[in-house]
Design an enzyme around this catalytic site. Structure first.
Site, PDB file in Angstrom:
ATOM      1  CB  CYS A 172      -0.933  -0.006   1.205  1.00 57.19           C
ATOM      2  SG  CYS A 172      -2.021   1.437   1.286  1.00 57.19           S
TER       3      CYS A 172
ATOM      4  CB  CYS B   1      -0.695   2.440   3.988  1.00 57.40           C
ATOM      5  SG  CYS B   1      -2.262   1.801   3.405  1.00 57.40           S
ATOM      6  CG  ASP B   2       3.060   1.173   4.478  1.00 59.68           C
ATOM      7  OD1 ASP B   2       2.553   1.640   5.504  1.00 59.68           O
ATOM      8  OD2 ASP B   2       2.907  -0.015   4.122  1.00 59.68           O
TER       9      ASP B   2
END
Length: 303
Positions: free
Chosen positions: A134, A137-138
């Site tokens: 992701c 997300c990261d």
């Protein structure tokens, strides 16, 4: 005759937990089932969640535990059972597990989805330690670093474009000699000065001890192998919704997701879909939690 619950919630990721919280507050007689011991779904495998409002940088396992504790404080905790079938019998939803059979007037399907993996050495061991599924997300954790994106579709292109804004260098590794992504995304991708395409190439293994240090690649045409030094690997080869049990219960789209809108209503009355399992634009913790609330609100209207 066995008890008939008002509502059954299947799954304990962010969508399922949110649904449980809203169901408990609505005083619905609720059955909640989750097969895993750890609650939180995919987030429990995320080292840090940096885009959930109010909790920047929280560990994924910690966020899952906090969410579950909220539901438990309201008196609701999931049964640890493995669902094997869900059927609609004259308007009553029959949920069968390996141990028991349950009945409910409405059911929320919140089994989530799983990222398709490469299945190569180092991928699982370094997940959360430089291996991510992701970029949204990261990606922020790899500012000014060198990363690779594996894949050739829309998600891979979008991830690479996103990462190019903060990373020093982005390699896009694809097993074919051209992308499958939409043309407009390809044009944006190829315009990124710090993105380099590596064609006709597959990953063989992800290298590193405690963190990712590189990736071993093989050219499909020549057979030549080489190692590319990296700080992170973003795998974007698809997501698989956990809908194998529901093909005969609700309508699925061509990718296997349950067809449902923001109200989480499916093609079958009394069956609702929440979180990553349904058709939607963005699959994130915050949108899954919103789905849980919407699904219970929709269910209340028929109970």
């Amino acid at each position: 005759m066995s008890e008939i619950y008002d509502l059954a919630i299947l799954g304990a990721g962010p969508a399922g937990i949110s649904a449980a919280i809203y169901a408990a507050r609505a005083r619905l007689n609720t059955l909640w089932i989750e097969r895993k011991f750890a609650q939180g779904g995919q987030i429990v495998d995320t080292y840090e969640v940096d885009n959930y409002p109010g909790l920047p940088g929280i560990n994924g396992m910690d966020l899952g535990e906090k969410m579950a504790a909220h539901a438990e404080k309201l008196g609701l905790a999931p049964l640890r059972e493995n669902v094997v079938s869900v059927e609609d019998e004259d308007g009553i939803k029959v949920i069968r597990t390996k141990k028991n059979e349950y009945r409910a007037r409405a059911v929320i399907l919140a089994f989530g989805a799983a990222h398709r993996t490469l299945g190569i050495p180092g991928e699982e061991a370094l997940s959360g330690m430089g291996v991510s599924y992701c970029a949204t997300c990261d990606g922020a954790f790899f500012r000014d670093r060198t990363v690779a994106v594996i894949g050739g579709g829309n998600v891979a292109a979008e991830d690479a474009i996103l990462l190019s804004r903060t990373c020093k260098k982005v390699y896009v590794i694809h097993r074919r000699d051209q992308m499958r992504a939409d043309q407009i995304l390809q044009e944006k991708l190829f315009a990124c000065e710090n993105v380099e395409m590596i064609w006709d190439t597959v990953p063989v293994s992800i290298e590193g001890e405690e963190m990712v240090s590189g990736i071993k690649l093989q050219n499909k045409k020549t057979g030549e192998e080489r190692e590319l030094p990296l700080d992170g690997v973003f795998i974007a080869v698809g997501i698989v919704p956990n809908t194998e049990l529901f093909g005969n219960l609700v309508k699925l789209d061509e990718s296997g997701y349950i067809v449902a809108g923001e109200d989480c209503v499916t093609s079958t009355p009394g069956v609702f879909a929440a979180g990553d399992i349904r058709t939607k634009q963005l699959r994130q913790v915050i949108t899954a939690a919103a789905d849980g609330a919407n699904a219970v609100t929709s269910a209340e209207r028929i109970l």
